[in-house]
Design a protein around this motif. Structure first.
Motif, PDB file in Angstrom:
ATOM      1  N   SER A 102      30.704  68.522  41.176  1.00 30.98           N
ATOM      2  CA  SER A 102      31.146  68.644  39.783  1.00 30.98           C
ATOM      3  C   SER A 102      32.496  69.363  39.726  1.00 30.98           C
ATOM      4  O   SER A 102      33.377  68.987  38.957  1.00 30.98           O
ATOM      5  CB  SER A 102      30.124  69.434  38.973  1.00 30.98           C
ATOM      6  OG  SER A 102      28.876  68.819  39.056  1.00 30.98           O
ATOM      7  N   GLU A 125      23.988  66.710  33.215  1.00 35.29           N
ATOM      8  CA  GLU A 125      23.230  67.794  33.833  1.00 35.29           C
ATOM      9  C   GLU A 125      23.492  69.129  33.184  1.00 35.29           C
ATOM     10  O   GLU A 125      22.587  69.922  32.981  1.00 35.29           O
ATOM     11  CB  GLU A 125      23.621  67.907  35.319  1.00 35.29           C
ATOM     12  CG  GLU A 125      22.826  66.984  36.172  1.00 35.29           C
ATOM     13  CD  GLU A 125      23.259  67.018  37.617  1.00 35.29           C
ATOM     14  OE1 GLU A 125      24.034  67.893  38.010  1.00 35.29           O
ATOM     15  OE2 GLU A 125      22.802  66.127  38.337  1.00 35.29           O
ATOM     16  N   ASP A 172      28.424  62.512  35.532  1.00 32.60           N
ATOM     17  CA  ASP A 172      27.848  63.577  36.366  1.00 32.60           C
ATOM     18  C   ASP A 172      26.431  63.871  35.890  1.00 32.60           C
ATOM     19  O   ASP A 172      26.251  64.517  34.875  1.00 32.60           O
ATOM     20  CB  ASP A 172      28.738  64.811  36.259  1.00 32.60           C
ATOM     21  CG  ASP A 172      28.290  65.932  37.172  1.00 32.60           C
ATOM     22  OD1 ASP A 172      27.387  65.696  37.982  1.00 32.60           O
ATOM     23  OD2 ASP A 172      28.847  67.036  37.067  1.00 32.60           O
TER      24      ASP A 172
HETATM   25 MG    MG Z   1      26.959  69.149  39.583  1.00 33.28          MG
END
Ligand code: MG
Ligand code: TYD
Length: 462
Positions: A102, A125, A172
Protein backbone atom coordinates in the motif's frame (compact mmCIF):
# COMPACT_ATOMS: atom_id res chain seq x y z
CA UNK A 1 -24.98 -40.63 -23.97
CA UNK A 2 -25.42 -36.88 -23.87
CA UNK A 3 -23.89 -35.13 -20.89
CA UNK A 4 -26.28 -33.60 -18.40
CA UNK A 5 -26.78 -29.92 -19.04
CA UNK A 6 -26.09 -28.74 -15.50
CA UNK A 7 -23.10 -29.09 -13.24
CA UNK A 8 -22.43 -28.18 -9.64
CA UNK A 9 -19.53 -25.83 -9.15
CA UNK A 10 -17.92 -24.86 -5.87
CA UNK A 11 -17.82 -21.05 -5.80
CA UNK A 12 -14.90 -21.09 -3.46
CA UNK A 13 -12.38 -23.35 -5.20
CA UNK A 14 -13.87 -23.94 -8.64
CA UNK A 15 -14.19 -27.74 -8.30
CA UNK A 16 -16.96 -29.32 -10.40
CA UNK A 17 -19.17 -31.99 -8.82
CA UNK A 18 -21.71 -34.27 -10.40
CA UNK A 19 -24.33 -33.59 -7.73
CA UNK A 20 -25.10 -30.99 -5.14
CA UNK A 21 -23.88 -31.42 -1.62
CA UNK A 22 -23.59 -29.18 1.42
CA UNK A 23 -19.86 -29.48 1.67
CA UNK A 24 -17.29 -29.24 -1.09
CA UNK A 25 -15.04 -32.30 -0.86
CA UNK A 26 -12.24 -30.46 -2.64
CA UNK A 27 -11.81 -27.43 -0.39
CA UNK A 28 -13.93 -28.29 2.60
CA UNK A 29 -16.10 -25.19 2.23
CA UNK A 30 -19.69 -25.37 3.44
CA UNK A 31 -22.61 -24.30 1.30
CA UNK A 32 -20.36 -23.14 -1.53
CA UNK A 33 -21.69 -25.41 -4.29
CA UNK A 34 -24.17 -23.91 -6.73
CA UNK A 35 -25.86 -25.26 -9.81
CA UNK A 36 -24.60 -23.88 -13.09
CA UNK A 37 -25.52 -24.51 -16.70
CA UNK A 38 -22.86 -26.77 -18.21
CA UNK A 39 -20.51 -25.40 -20.81
CA UNK A 40 -21.52 -26.03 -24.41
CA UNK A 41 -19.79 -29.23 -25.52
CA UNK A 42 -16.83 -28.54 -27.79
CA UNK A 43 -17.19 -30.63 -31.02
CA UNK A 44 -18.17 -28.92 -34.28
CA UNK A 45 -21.45 -30.73 -34.69
CA UNK A 46 -22.71 -29.61 -31.33
CA UNK A 47 -21.95 -25.94 -31.93
CA UNK A 48 -24.77 -23.77 -33.23
CA UNK A 49 -24.03 -22.58 -36.74
CA UNK A 50 -23.82 -18.86 -36.16
CA UNK A 51 -21.91 -16.97 -38.79
CA UNK A 52 -18.84 -15.25 -37.37
CA UNK A 53 -17.68 -11.75 -38.17
CA UNK A 54 -14.66 -11.49 -40.48
CA UNK A 55 -11.61 -9.65 -39.24
CA UNK A 56 -8.42 -8.60 -40.97
CA UNK A 57 -5.26 -10.61 -40.43
CA UNK A 58 -1.97 -8.76 -40.36
CA UNK A 59 1.66 -9.74 -40.70
CA UNK A 60 4.27 -9.47 -37.98
CA UNK A 61 5.96 -6.53 -39.66
CA UNK A 62 2.98 -4.20 -39.37
CA UNK A 63 4.26 -1.35 -37.32
CA UNK A 64 2.37 0.12 -34.47
CA UNK A 65 3.80 2.86 -32.35
CA UNK A 66 5.20 1.65 -29.07
CA UNK A 67 2.65 2.38 -26.36
CA UNK A 68 3.35 5.63 -24.55
CA UNK A 69 4.38 5.00 -20.98
CA UNK A 70 3.07 6.67 -17.89
CA UNK A 71 6.13 7.04 -15.71
CA UNK A 72 5.33 7.62 -12.06
CA UNK A 73 8.62 9.36 -11.36
CA UNK A 74 9.78 6.64 -8.98
CA UNK A 75 12.60 5.35 -11.14
CA UNK A 76 12.95 1.89 -9.54
CA UNK A 77 9.22 1.26 -9.89
CA UNK A 78 9.10 2.48 -13.49
CA UNK A 79 12.07 0.35 -14.50
CA UNK A 80 10.51 -2.83 -13.12
CA UNK A 81 7.34 -2.03 -15.10
CA UNK A 82 9.47 -1.76 -18.22
CA UNK A 83 9.64 2.03 -18.33
CA UNK A 84 6.32 3.10 -16.86
CA UNK A 85 2.71 1.97 -16.93
CA UNK A 86 1.14 1.21 -20.28
CA UNK A 87 -2.31 2.75 -20.89
CA UNK A 88 -5.04 0.14 -20.96
CA UNK A 89 -2.93 -2.40 -19.13
CA UNK A 90 -3.53 -4.19 -15.86
CA UNK A 91 -0.78 -4.86 -13.39
CA UNK A 92 -0.89 -7.03 -10.30
CA UNK A 93 1.29 -6.38 -7.28
CA UNK A 94 1.47 -9.33 -4.93
CA UNK A 95 3.23 -9.71 -1.64
CA UNK A 96 2.94 -10.80 1.96
CA UNK A 97 0.65 -8.74 4.17
CA UNK A 98 2.58 -5.89 5.75
CA UNK A 99 5.45 -5.91 3.30
CA UNK A 100 4.64 -2.39 2.13
CA UNK A 101 2.46 -2.73 -0.97
CA UNK A 102 0.00 0.00 0.00
CA UNK A 103 2.86 2.34 0.85
CA UNK A 104 4.62 1.73 -2.46
CA UNK A 105 1.50 2.27 -4.54
CA UNK A 106 0.32 5.34 -2.67
CA UNK A 107 3.79 6.79 -3.10
CA UNK A 108 3.86 6.03 -6.83
CA UNK A 109 0.37 7.49 -7.33
CA UNK A 110 1.19 10.54 -5.23
CA UNK A 111 4.26 11.28 -7.34
CA UNK A 112 2.35 10.80 -10.56
CA UNK A 113 -0.49 13.03 -9.37
CA UNK A 114 1.92 15.75 -8.25
CA UNK A 115 3.29 15.83 -11.78
CA UNK A 116 -0.20 16.58 -13.06
CA UNK A 117 -1.66 13.10 -13.74
CA UNK A 118 -5.18 11.99 -12.88
CA UNK A 119 -5.16 9.08 -10.43
CA UNK A 120 -7.72 7.24 -8.34
CA UNK A 121 -6.89 5.17 -5.27
CA UNK A 122 -9.61 2.81 -4.07
CA UNK A 123 -9.02 1.39 -0.63
CA UNK A 124 -11.01 -1.66 0.32
CA UNK A 125 -9.01 -2.42 3.42
CA UNK A 126 -8.22 0.79 5.18
CA UNK A 127 -10.42 3.71 6.13
CA UNK A 128 -9.82 6.99 4.30
CA UNK A 129 -8.37 8.49 7.48
CA UNK A 130 -5.70 5.79 7.61
CA UNK A 131 -4.72 6.36 4.00
CA UNK A 132 -4.57 10.12 4.62
CA UNK A 133 -2.37 9.58 7.66
CA UNK A 134 0.03 7.51 5.59
CA UNK A 135 0.08 10.13 2.84
CA UNK A 136 0.86 12.77 5.43
CA UNK A 137 3.75 10.73 6.76
CA UNK A 138 5.16 10.49 3.25
CA UNK A 139 4.74 14.20 2.60
CA UNK A 140 2.12 13.61 -0.08
CA UNK A 141 -0.90 15.25 1.57
CA UNK A 142 -1.16 17.90 -1.11
CA UNK A 143 -0.90 15.44 -4.02
CA UNK A 144 -4.18 15.54 -5.97
CA UNK A 145 -4.99 11.84 -5.56
CA UNK A 146 -8.69 10.99 -5.78
CA UNK A 147 -9.37 8.73 -2.83
CA UNK A 148 -12.25 6.36 -2.33
CA UNK A 149 -13.20 3.58 0.07
CA UNK A 150 -15.29 0.95 -1.70
CA UNK A 151 -15.42 -2.79 -2.17
CA UNK A 152 -18.20 -3.40 -4.67
CA UNK A 153 -16.87 -3.53 -8.20
CA UNK A 154 -20.12 -2.16 -9.66
CA UNK A 155 -19.88 0.87 -7.36
CA UNK A 156 -16.26 1.41 -8.33
CA UNK A 157 -16.97 1.21 -12.03
CA UNK A 158 -20.04 3.44 -11.75
CA UNK A 159 -17.89 6.03 -10.01
CA UNK A 160 -15.05 6.09 -12.52
CA UNK A 161 -16.97 5.33 -15.69
CA UNK A 162 -18.35 8.28 -17.58
CA UNK A 163 -16.26 11.39 -17.86
CA UNK A 164 -12.56 11.27 -18.55
CA UNK A 165 -10.90 8.03 -17.44
CA UNK A 166 -8.17 8.48 -14.85
CA UNK A 167 -4.61 7.71 -16.01
CA UNK A 168 -3.99 5.24 -13.20
CA UNK A 169 -6.40 3.42 -10.89
CA UNK A 170 -5.15 1.47 -7.89
CA UNK A 171 -7.29 -1.15 -6.14
CA UNK A 172 -6.09 -2.03 -2.65
CA UNK A 173 -6.65 -4.95 -2.39
CA UNK A 174 -8.28 -7.23 -4.93
CA UNK A 175 -9.20 -9.70 -2.16
CA UNK A 176 -11.64 -7.25 -0.66
CA UNK A 177 -13.45 -6.50 -3.93
CA UNK A 178 -16.67 -8.32 -4.73
CA UNK A 179 -19.30 -8.25 -7.41
CA UNK A 180 -23.00 -8.43 -6.67
CA UNK A 181 -23.37 -10.82 -9.61
CA UNK A 182 -22.03 -13.65 -7.46
CA UNK A 183 -23.15 -14.90 -4.11
CA UNK A 184 -19.78 -16.17 -2.97
CA UNK A 185 -17.99 -14.33 -0.15
CA UNK A 186 -15.42 -11.64 -1.02
CA UNK A 187 -11.93 -13.10 -1.27
CA UNK A 188 -13.08 -16.39 -2.78
CA UNK A 189 -11.63 -17.44 -6.09
CA UNK A 190 -14.81 -16.80 -8.01
CA UNK A 191 -15.18 -13.27 -6.62
CA UNK A 192 -11.55 -12.32 -7.07
CA UNK A 193 -11.53 -13.62 -10.62
CA UNK A 194 -14.80 -12.01 -11.68
CA UNK A 195 -14.04 -8.65 -10.08
CA UNK A 196 -10.54 -8.60 -11.61
CA UNK A 197 -11.98 -9.50 -14.97
CA UNK A 198 -14.45 -6.59 -14.83
CA UNK A 199 -11.72 -4.16 -13.82
CA UNK A 200 -9.32 -5.40 -16.49
CA UNK A 201 -12.05 -5.06 -19.10
CA UNK A 202 -12.66 -1.49 -17.98
CA UNK A 203 -8.93 -0.76 -18.27
CA UNK A 204 -8.80 -2.11 -21.82
CA UNK A 205 -11.88 -0.17 -22.86
CA UNK A 206 -10.99 3.15 -21.24
CA UNK A 207 -7.20 3.26 -21.59
CA UNK A 208 -6.65 3.65 -17.86
CA UNK A 209 -3.79 1.70 -16.34
CA UNK A 210 -5.00 -0.38 -13.47
CA UNK A 211 -2.96 -1.56 -10.49
CA UNK A 212 -4.37 -4.46 -8.50
CA UNK A 213 -2.83 -5.14 -5.12
CA UNK A 214 -3.10 -8.70 -3.83
CA UNK A 215 -1.92 -10.52 -0.73
CA UNK A 216 -0.10 -13.79 -1.02
CA UNK A 217 -0.25 -16.03 1.97
CA UNK A 218 2.55 -18.35 2.91
CA UNK A 219 0.33 -21.37 2.38
CA UNK A 220 -1.03 -19.89 -0.85
CA UNK A 221 -4.46 -21.09 0.21
CA UNK A 222 -6.49 -17.93 0.17
CA UNK A 223 -7.68 -17.08 -3.30
CA UNK A 224 -5.34 -14.45 -4.48
CA UNK A 225 -2.88 -13.22 -7.01
CA UNK A 226 -2.17 -16.67 -8.44
CA UNK A 227 -5.73 -16.85 -9.77
CA UNK A 228 -5.46 -13.45 -11.39
CA UNK A 229 -2.01 -13.77 -12.93
CA UNK A 230 -3.24 -14.88 -16.33
CA UNK A 231 -5.79 -12.05 -16.51
CA UNK A 232 -3.30 -9.22 -16.14
CA UNK A 233 -0.51 -7.93 -18.36
CA UNK A 234 2.17 -7.76 -15.73
CA UNK A 235 2.76 -9.36 -12.34
CA UNK A 236 5.12 -7.78 -9.85
CA UNK A 237 6.02 -9.25 -6.50
CA UNK A 238 7.05 -7.09 -3.59
CA UNK A 239 9.34 -9.08 -1.34
CA UNK A 240 11.44 -8.61 1.73
CA UNK A 241 12.33 -10.39 4.90
CA UNK A 242 10.65 -9.18 8.03
CA UNK A 243 13.27 -7.47 10.15
CA UNK A 244 15.25 -6.33 7.14
CA UNK A 245 14.66 -2.85 5.87
CA UNK A 246 15.21 -3.64 2.19
CA UNK A 247 12.28 -4.33 -0.08
CA UNK A 248 12.56 -5.75 -3.55
CA UNK A 249 10.06 -5.30 -6.34
CA UNK A 250 10.44 -8.08 -8.89
CA UNK A 251 8.63 -8.56 -12.18
CA UNK A 252 7.49 -12.15 -12.66
CA UNK A 253 5.55 -11.57 -15.86
CA UNK A 254 5.48 -8.56 -18.12
CA UNK A 255 3.90 -8.33 -21.54
CA UNK A 256 5.53 -4.94 -22.10
CA UNK A 257 9.01 -5.39 -20.69
CA UNK A 258 11.67 -7.72 -19.37
CA UNK A 259 10.93 -10.11 -16.52
CA UNK A 260 13.01 -10.75 -13.44
CA UNK A 261 13.87 -7.10 -13.32
CA UNK A 262 14.22 -5.88 -9.76
CA UNK A 263 13.84 -2.56 -8.05
CA UNK A 264 15.39 -2.12 -4.63
CA UNK A 265 13.88 0.07 -1.94
CA UNK A 266 14.76 0.89 1.60
CA UNK A 267 12.00 1.35 4.17
CA UNK A 268 12.09 4.60 6.06
CA UNK A 269 9.71 6.43 8.35
CA UNK A 270 8.72 8.62 5.39
CA UNK A 271 7.95 5.76 3.03
CA UNK A 272 10.16 3.90 0.61
CA UNK A 273 13.46 5.33 -0.56
CA UNK A 274 14.93 4.18 -3.85
CA UNK A 275 18.28 2.43 -3.75
CA UNK A 276 20.13 3.26 -6.93
CA UNK A 277 23.23 1.19 -6.18
CA UNK A 278 22.03 -2.03 -4.53
CA UNK A 279 25.36 -3.86 -4.69
CA UNK A 280 26.95 -1.39 -2.30
CA UNK A 281 23.96 -1.88 -0.01
CA UNK A 282 23.98 -5.69 -0.01
CA UNK A 283 27.72 -5.79 0.62
CA UNK A 284 27.32 -3.05 3.24
CA UNK A 285 29.17 -3.83 6.43
CA UNK A 286 31.08 -6.84 5.32
CA UNK A 287 33.44 -8.52 7.71
CA UNK A 288 35.52 -10.52 5.28
CA UNK A 289 38.15 -11.80 7.67
CA UNK A 290 36.02 -14.65 8.96
CA UNK A 291 35.62 -17.86 6.99
CA UNK A 292 32.39 -18.80 5.26
CA UNK A 293 31.59 -15.65 3.26
CA UNK A 294 31.80 -15.40 -0.52
CA UNK A 295 30.63 -12.59 -2.78
CA UNK A 296 28.42 -13.72 -5.64
CA UNK A 297 28.48 -11.67 -8.81
CA UNK A 298 24.86 -12.05 -9.85
CA UNK A 299 22.44 -10.65 -12.39
CA UNK A 300 18.91 -9.63 -11.50
CA UNK A 301 16.93 -8.88 -14.63
CA UNK A 302 19.15 -6.58 -16.64
CA UNK A 303 21.21 -5.38 -13.71
CA UNK A 304 24.32 -6.83 -12.11
CA UNK A 305 24.13 -7.25 -8.37
CA UNK A 306 26.82 -8.31 -5.94
CA UNK A 307 25.66 -10.06 -2.81
CA UNK A 308 27.34 -11.92 -0.01
CA UNK A 309 26.59 -15.61 0.51
CA UNK A 310 27.33 -16.74 4.06
CA UNK A 311 27.74 -20.34 5.16
CA UNK A 312 28.29 -22.04 8.46
CA UNK A 313 29.32 -25.68 8.63
CA UNK A 314 29.41 -27.01 12.17
CA UNK A 315 29.81 -30.43 13.69
CA UNK A 316 26.34 -31.89 14.28
CA UNK A 317 25.31 -32.78 17.81
CA UNK A 318 23.36 -35.99 17.33
CA UNK A 319 20.54 -37.17 15.17
CA UNK A 320 19.90 -35.85 11.67
CA UNK A 321 22.13 -32.88 10.80
CA UNK A 322 20.32 -29.57 10.44
CA UNK A 323 20.11 -27.77 7.13
CA UNK A 324 18.75 -24.24 7.10
CA UNK A 325 18.71 -21.83 4.18
CA UNK A 326 17.64 -18.20 3.91
CA UNK A 327 17.43 -16.62 0.47
CA UNK A 328 18.35 -19.68 -1.55
CA UNK A 329 16.75 -22.93 -2.63
CA UNK A 330 17.18 -25.69 -0.05
CA UNK A 331 17.07 -28.37 -2.76
CA UNK A 332 19.95 -26.64 -4.51
CA UNK A 333 21.94 -26.60 -1.26
CA UNK A 334 21.41 -30.34 -0.81
CA UNK A 335 22.67 -30.89 -4.34
CA UNK A 336 25.79 -28.76 -3.84
CA UNK A 337 26.58 -30.56 -0.58
CA UNK A 338 26.25 -33.93 -2.29
CA UNK A 339 28.46 -32.82 -5.18
CA UNK A 340 31.12 -31.47 -2.82
CA UNK A 341 31.14 -34.76 -0.94
CA UNK A 342 31.17 -36.97 -4.01
CA UNK A 343 33.48 -34.99 -6.30
CA UNK A 344 35.77 -33.14 -3.91
CA UNK A 345 35.77 -35.67 -1.06
CA UNK A 346 34.82 -33.12 1.57
CA UNK A 347 32.66 -35.17 3.94
CA UNK A 348 30.01 -32.59 4.86
CA UNK A 349 27.19 -35.05 5.24
CA UNK A 350 27.44 -35.40 9.02
CA UNK A 351 27.53 -31.65 9.66
CA UNK A 352 24.95 -29.01 10.37
CA UNK A 353 24.87 -26.58 7.47
CA UNK A 354 23.43 -23.06 7.44
CA UNK A 355 23.38 -20.87 4.36
CA UNK A 356 22.29 -17.27 4.27
CA UNK A 357 22.07 -14.66 1.55
CA UNK A 358 22.85 -11.28 3.09
CA UNK A 359 20.34 -8.45 3.09
CA UNK A 360 17.17 -10.50 2.65
CA UNK A 361 17.62 -11.03 -1.07
CA UNK A 362 16.38 -14.22 -2.71
CA UNK A 363 18.69 -15.68 -5.32
CA UNK A 364 17.28 -17.93 -8.02
CA UNK A 365 20.22 -18.05 -10.40
CA UNK A 366 22.13 -21.32 -10.74
CA UNK A 367 25.27 -19.21 -11.24
CA UNK A 368 25.29 -18.71 -7.47
CA UNK A 369 26.45 -22.34 -7.03
CA UNK A 370 30.14 -21.50 -7.09
CA UNK A 371 29.83 -18.76 -4.48
CA UNK A 372 27.74 -21.00 -2.23
CA UNK A 373 30.20 -23.88 -2.63
CA UNK A 374 33.15 -21.60 -1.90
CA UNK A 375 31.43 -20.26 1.22
CA UNK A 376 30.69 -23.82 2.41
CA UNK A 377 34.24 -25.03 1.84
CA UNK A 378 35.65 -21.92 3.46
CA UNK A 379 33.53 -22.38 6.58
CA UNK A 380 34.34 -26.08 6.70
CA UNK A 381 38.09 -25.48 6.40
CA UNK A 382 38.21 -22.39 8.59
CA UNK A 383 40.12 -20.62 5.84
CA UNK A 384 38.74 -17.19 4.94
CA UNK A 385 38.31 -16.46 1.26
CA UNK A 386 40.18 -13.51 -0.22
CA UNK A 387 38.38 -10.27 0.59
CA UNK A 388 38.67 -8.83 -2.91
CA UNK A 389 37.31 -11.82 -4.82
CA UNK A 390 33.93 -12.48 -6.46
CA UNK A 391 32.51 -15.82 -7.60
CA UNK A 392 30.06 -17.06 -10.16
CA UNK A 393 29.45 -20.27 -12.10
CA UNK A 394 26.98 -23.12 -12.14
CA UNK A 395 27.98 -26.48 -10.69
CA UNK A 396 26.77 -29.62 -12.42
CA UNK A 397 26.21 -33.01 -10.82
CA UNK A 398 29.53 -34.18 -12.25
CA UNK A 399 31.25 -31.47 -10.24
CA UNK A 400 32.17 -29.41 -13.31
CA UNK A 401 31.79 -25.66 -13.23
CA UNK A 402 29.69 -24.43 -16.11
CA UNK A 403 29.68 -20.99 -17.69
CA UNK A 404 27.04 -18.46 -16.69
CA UNK A 405 25.50 -15.86 -18.99
CA UNK A 406 26.57 -12.21 -19.05
CA UNK A 407 29.98 -12.77 -17.48
CA UNK A 408 31.25 -9.40 -18.59
CA UNK A 409 28.41 -7.48 -16.97
CA UNK A 410 29.01 -9.28 -13.67
CA UNK A 411 32.74 -8.67 -13.71
CA UNK A 412 32.37 -5.02 -14.70
CA UNK A 413 30.21 -4.42 -11.64
CA UNK A 414 32.77 -6.18 -9.43
CA UNK A 415 35.59 -4.06 -10.84
CA UNK A 416 33.50 -0.93 -10.33
CA UNK A 417 33.04 -1.77 -6.66
CA UNK A 418 36.75 -2.27 -6.08
CA UNK A 419 37.11 -6.05 -6.33
CA UNK A 420 40.42 -7.27 -7.72
CA UNK A 421 39.92 -10.98 -8.37
CA UNK A 422 37.27 -13.35 -9.62
CA UNK A 423 36.80 -17.11 -9.62
CA UNK A 424 35.07 -17.91 -12.86
CA UNK A 425 34.16 -20.86 -15.12
CA UNK A 426 36.61 -21.95 -17.83
CA UNK A 427 36.67 -19.78 -20.91
CA UNK A 428 35.64 -16.53 -19.21
CA UNK A 429 37.51 -13.48 -20.46
CA UNK A 430 37.71 -10.04 -18.90
CA UNK A 431 40.40 -7.39 -18.71
CA UNK A 432 39.75 -5.45 -15.52
CA UNK A 433 40.18 -8.23 -12.90
CA UNK A 434 42.64 -11.02 -12.18
CA UNK A 435 40.65 -14.09 -13.23
CA UNK A 436 41.15 -17.56 -11.93
CA UNK A 437 39.37 -20.14 -14.02
CA UNK A 438 37.92 -23.07 -12.12
CA UNK A 439 37.06 -26.27 -13.98
CA UNK A 440 35.52 -28.36 -11.20
CA UNK A 441 34.76 -28.49 -7.50
CA UNK A 442 38.01 -30.28 -6.65
CA UNK A 443 39.95 -27.26 -7.91
CA UNK A 444 37.63 -25.01 -5.94
CA UNK A 445 38.25 -27.05 -2.80
CA UNK A 446 42.00 -26.70 -3.31
CA UNK A 447 41.56 -22.93 -3.69
CA UNK A 448 39.24 -22.48 -0.73
CA UNK A 449 41.29 -24.69 1.59
CA UNK A 450 38.94 -27.65 1.94
CA UNK A 451 41.53 -30.31 1.23
CA UNK A 452 44.73 -28.32 1.16
CA UNK A 453 44.61 -27.27 4.80
CA UNK A 454 42.76 -30.03 6.63
CA UNK A 455 44.52 -29.08 9.85
CA UNK A 456 42.79 -25.70 9.75
CA UNK A 457 39.33 -27.18 9.92
CA UNK A 458 37.64 -25.75 12.93
CA UNK A 459 35.26 -27.70 15.04
CA UNK A 460 35.68 -30.85 13.00
CA UNK A 461 36.33 -34.11 14.77
CA UNK A 462 38.66 -36.07 12.56
MG1 MG B 1 -2.11 -2.73 2.43
P1 TYD C 1 1.78 -1.43 4.23
O1 TYD C 1 2.11 -0.57 3.06
O2 TYD C 1 0.51 -1.15 4.94
O3 TYD C 1 1.86 -2.96 3.83
P2 TYD C 1 0.84 -3.84 2.96
O4 TYD C 1 -0.06 -2.93 2.20
O5 TYD C 1 1.73 -4.66 2.07
O6 TYD C 1 0.10 -4.72 3.90
O7 TYD C 1 3.02 -1.29 5.23
C1 TYD C 1 3.11 -2.02 6.43
C2 TYD C 1 3.64 -1.17 7.57
O8 TYD C 1 4.97 -0.78 7.36
C3 TYD C 1 2.85 0.10 7.76
O9 TYD C 1 2.56 0.21 9.12
C4 TYD C 1 3.77 1.20 7.34
C5 TYD C 1 5.12 0.62 7.52
N1 TYD C 1 6.10 1.15 6.55
C6 TYD C 1 6.95 2.17 6.88
O10 TYD C 1 6.94 2.70 7.98
N2 TYD C 1 7.88 2.64 5.96
C7 TYD C 1 7.95 2.12 4.71
O11 TYD C 1 8.80 2.54 3.89
C8 TYD C 1 7.04 1.05 4.37
C9 TYD C 1 7.07 0.40 3.02
C10 TYD C 1 6.14 0.60 5.30
Amino acid sequence: MAKSSVSFVCQSCGAVHSKWSGKCEACGGWNTITEEGAAIPMGASARPRVKGRRFALEDLKTQEDAPPRRATGIAEFDRVCGGGLVPGSALLIGGDPGVGKSTLILQALGHYAKAGGAVVYISGEEAMAQVRLRAERMGLSDAPVQLGAATCVEDILATIEGGRAPDIIAIDSIQTIWTSALEAAPGTIAQVRTASFDLVRYAKASGAAILLIGHVTKEGQIAGPKQVEHLVDAVLYFEGERGHHFRILRSAKNRFGPTDEIGVFEMTGQGLAEVANPSALFLGDRNATSPGAAVFAGIEGTRPLLVEVQALVAAAGYGTPRRAVVGWDSGRLAMILAVLDARAGLGLSGHDVYLNVAGGLKIGEPAADLAAAAALISSFSGWPLPKDCVFFGEISLSGDVRPAPQAELRLKEAAKLGFKRALVPLGTKFEGLALRQIGNVAELAAFAGGVAQPERRLGVVE
